[in-house]
Design a protein around this motif. Structure first.
Motif, PDB file in Angstrom:
ATOM      1  N   PRO A  20      -7.589 -46.334  -8.064  1.00  0.00           N
ATOM      2  CA  PRO A  20      -8.472 -46.663  -6.952  1.00  0.00           C
ATOM      3  C   PRO A  20      -9.621 -47.538  -7.424  1.00  0.00           C
ATOM      4  CG  PRO A  20      -7.873 -44.342  -6.888  1.00  0.00           C
ATOM      5  CD  PRO A  20      -7.345 -44.879  -8.177  1.00  0.00           C
ATOM      6  N   VAL A  21     -10.040 -48.486  -6.587  1.00  0.00           N
ATOM      7  CA  VAL A  21     -10.932 -49.548  -7.063  1.00  0.00           C
ATOM      8  C   VAL A  21     -12.408 -49.274  -6.826  1.00  0.00           C
ATOM      9  CG1 VAL A  21      -9.143 -51.292  -6.810  1.00  0.00           C
ATOM     10  CG2 VAL A  21     -10.717 -50.886  -4.911  1.00  0.00           C
TER      11      VAL A  21
ATOM     12  N   HIS B 200      -6.494 -50.229  -1.243  1.00  0.00           N
ATOM     13  CA  HIS B 200      -7.197 -50.879  -2.346  1.00  0.00           C
ATOM     14  C   HIS B 200      -7.049 -52.398  -2.317  1.00  0.00           C
ATOM     15  CE1 HIS B 200      -6.122 -46.916  -4.657  1.00  0.00           C
ATOM     16  NE2 HIS B 200      -7.132 -46.732  -3.799  1.00  0.00           N
TER      17      HIS B 200
ATOM     18  N   HIS C  45     -12.645 -43.188   2.275  1.00  0.00           N
ATOM     19  CA  HIS C  45     -11.625 -43.070   1.233  1.00  0.00           C
ATOM     20  C   HIS C  45     -11.450 -41.621   0.764  1.00  0.00           C
ATOM     21  CE1 HIS C  45     -14.762 -42.518  -1.624  1.00  0.00           C
ATOM     22  NE2 HIS C  45     -14.796 -43.713  -2.185  1.00  0.00           N
TER      23      HIS C  45
ATOM     24  N   ASP D 233      -2.715 -55.415  -3.240  1.00  0.00           N
ATOM     25  CA  ASP D 233      -3.085 -54.061  -2.837  1.00  0.00           C
ATOM     26  C   ASP D 233      -2.104 -53.098  -3.501  1.00  0.00           C
ATOM     27  OD1 ASP D 233      -4.124 -51.879  -1.355  1.00  0.00           O
ATOM     28  OD2 ASP D 233      -2.822 -52.270   0.354  1.00  0.00           O
TER      29      ASP D 233
END
Length: 507
Positions: free
Chosen positions: A486-487, A448, A90, A291
């Motif tokens: 962002p997760v 995500h 990522h 997402d």
């Protein structure tokens, strides 16, 4: 057969945290299995190389089915098949989300999943470069850098451009308010990527009660009398069974529900279609897939050469309310991102690096919901992934609004010395129908995906799979409603919270 007290499946972000934290108890034997290997590609550690990592041997290289909402395009879905998982691929942005984002979590799983309840886990996880405070920790495993002098001059002017159209100026996206312009906090130490495995797992591997098994394919789960008690695996070409008192799925939004379904846990009709007998009916497994989409994007020809990023190309996310860019309260509905390295999708010609830059834009809280299912009973069968991108009017309206805000920022005075004109969408693309047509071709995943083992219908407030004893899911798949950003930061907090519960190990 090899037996453990706890078997953790998946050594990505969640699995690294869970295995490291549980193995702090020397009386608990913990097994951690991972389909990939220990990282060996030097590009993984280089923050500037992340756009070029997908498609390599450590990528599961998933792909969606064609999406009507994105001009019939199929989308690559890179996911990490490596120790460290997708935290090795990522863009390293560390954003918790807005406190309001966690209200659906608390509604689904109880008050222990509110932002205030998760805040100790966020703080406990991080070694924040700005020091300890009520909102940050500085003694945790995961390095979180708030950049200073490294920020690109283009990005500084982009943040000023946002402020010029009304965006609040923030010093810190993770100090409570999220709406506004701020540098991205990044999981970088001494100029190198810090994966969650680097932070949590590597320091724990010397413990005699922690066993890491790599290059392991997990076929399905072994269940007896309503209890999960093992996993059928292949390693070194040999099939075997690993047994455990408790099994924790940390394989991610794609692989965790697929493993459940290959084990006969899911919707009977879905399983029947994949040639799998239903052993435990749980219809929502694989559903609620959603997402973040970004548009790549609002591209500008540069008036002067754009120097390379000293960080990771995308140095500032700007969260805004589309109806009022100056509004600060509440969770924002759109996001912008200034990318020093020009970004486009496969539908457009890519400008040369240094000759252009991109302002990406997207929707923070998509309402489109899709699903995934196995393509067959084997782990080798290609999954059928349908995120149903842009399938709601609300998402299409919000996507248009985000692009209009990107253009407003891109045309604002602080960026005039950088821009030599808009390349994409280009002159004349102003009407809703034209914007929609452009966005359908410019849309790409923000990487995500969440929601396929959702808190509430699939797992309870303890993250136990409903109706199955000894089986838990602890990863992004349990997120019932996506956070604005962002997760990965939220996934670490989920794993910290679950592994750190005072009644662990749970029965």
């Amino acid at each position: 057969m090899t037996g453990f007290d706890v078997l953790v499946i998946g050594a990505g972000s969640a699995g690294s945290v869970v295995a490291a934290r549980l193995s702090e108890d020397p009386g608990l034997s913990v097994g951690l299995v991972e389909a990939g290997a220990v990282p060996s590609d030097p590009d993984i550690a280089s923050p500037q190389q992340w756009p070029f990592l997908p498609g390599r041997a450590f990528d599961w290289a998933y792909r969606t089915i064609p999406q009507p909402g994105t001009a019939g395009r199929s989308h690559d879905w890179p996911r990490g098949r490596i120790v460290g998982g997708s935290s090795c691929l990522h863009a390293m942005a560390h954003v918790r989300g807005h406190p309001d984002d966690f209200e659906p979590w608390a509604a689904a799983g109880g008050p222990g999943w509110s932002y205030q309840a998760l805040l100790p886990a966020f703080r406990r996880s991080e070694r924040f470069s700005g020091g300890a405070s009520a909102m940050h920790g500085d003694a945790g495993p995961l390095d979180v850098l708030l950049p200073g002098d490294e920020i690109h001059p283009l990005v500084r002017d982009y943040m000023d451009a946002g402020v010029s159209i009304g965006a609040p100026r923030l010093g810190d996206h993770n100090a409570g308010p999220l709406t506004g312009a701020a540098p991205n906090q990044l999981t970088i130490r001494d100029g190198r990527r810090v994966s969650v495995a680097d932070a949590y797992l590597v320091p724990a591997l010397g413990r005699p009660n922690l066993t890491l098994l790599t290059d392991v394919l997990v076929h399905d789960l072994v269940m007896q009398a309503g209890r999960a008690c093992g996993a059928r695996i292949t390693r070194g070409g040999v099939q075997e069974i690993l047994t455990a008192d408790r099994i924790v799925l940390c394989a991610g939004t794609v692989a965790s529900p697929l493993l459940l379904m290959r084990s006969g846990i899911g919707d009977p009709d879905t399983l029947r279609g994949a040639g799998i007998a239903c052993r435990h009916e749980l219809p929502e497994v694989g559903r609620n897939l959603h997402d973040h989409l970004l548009a790549a994007g609002n591209v500008y020809r540069a008036r002067r050469p754009v120097a390379p990023s000293r960080l990771q190309h995308s140095e500032s996310l700007m969260y805004l309310h589309s109806d009022d860019s100056s509004r600060a309260e509440g969770s924002p509905d759109v996001v912008l991102a200034c990318v020093v390295l020009p970004v486009v999708t496969e539908a457009f010609a890519r400008p040369e690096a240094g000759s252009a830059y991109t302002i990406m834009c997207g929707v923070t809280h998509p309402t489109s919901r899709g699903s995934l299912r196995p393509g067959g009973p084997s782990v080798a069968d290609v999954p059928i992934i349908d995120p149903a991108y842009l399938s709601t009017d609300q998402d299409r309206r919000s996507f248009r609004a985000s692009l209009r805000l990107a253009r407003a920022v891109g045309r604002a005075a602080p960026l005039r010395d950088w821009s030599d004109g808009e390349i994409l969408p280009g002159p004349g693309v102003e009407a809703d129908v034209d914007l929609d047509a452009f966005l359908a071709r410019a849309a790409m995943t923000h990487h995500h995906p969440v929601g396929t083992c959702s808190l509430g219908p699939v797992v309870d407030g303890d993250l136990r799979v409903r109706g199955i004893d000894g089986l838990f899911v602890v990863d992004a798949s349990v997120i019932p409603s996506i956070t604005a950003g962002p997760v990965n930061a939220a996934v670490v907090a989920i794993a910290e919270t679950w592994a750190g519960a005072t009644d662990q190990p749970r029965q």
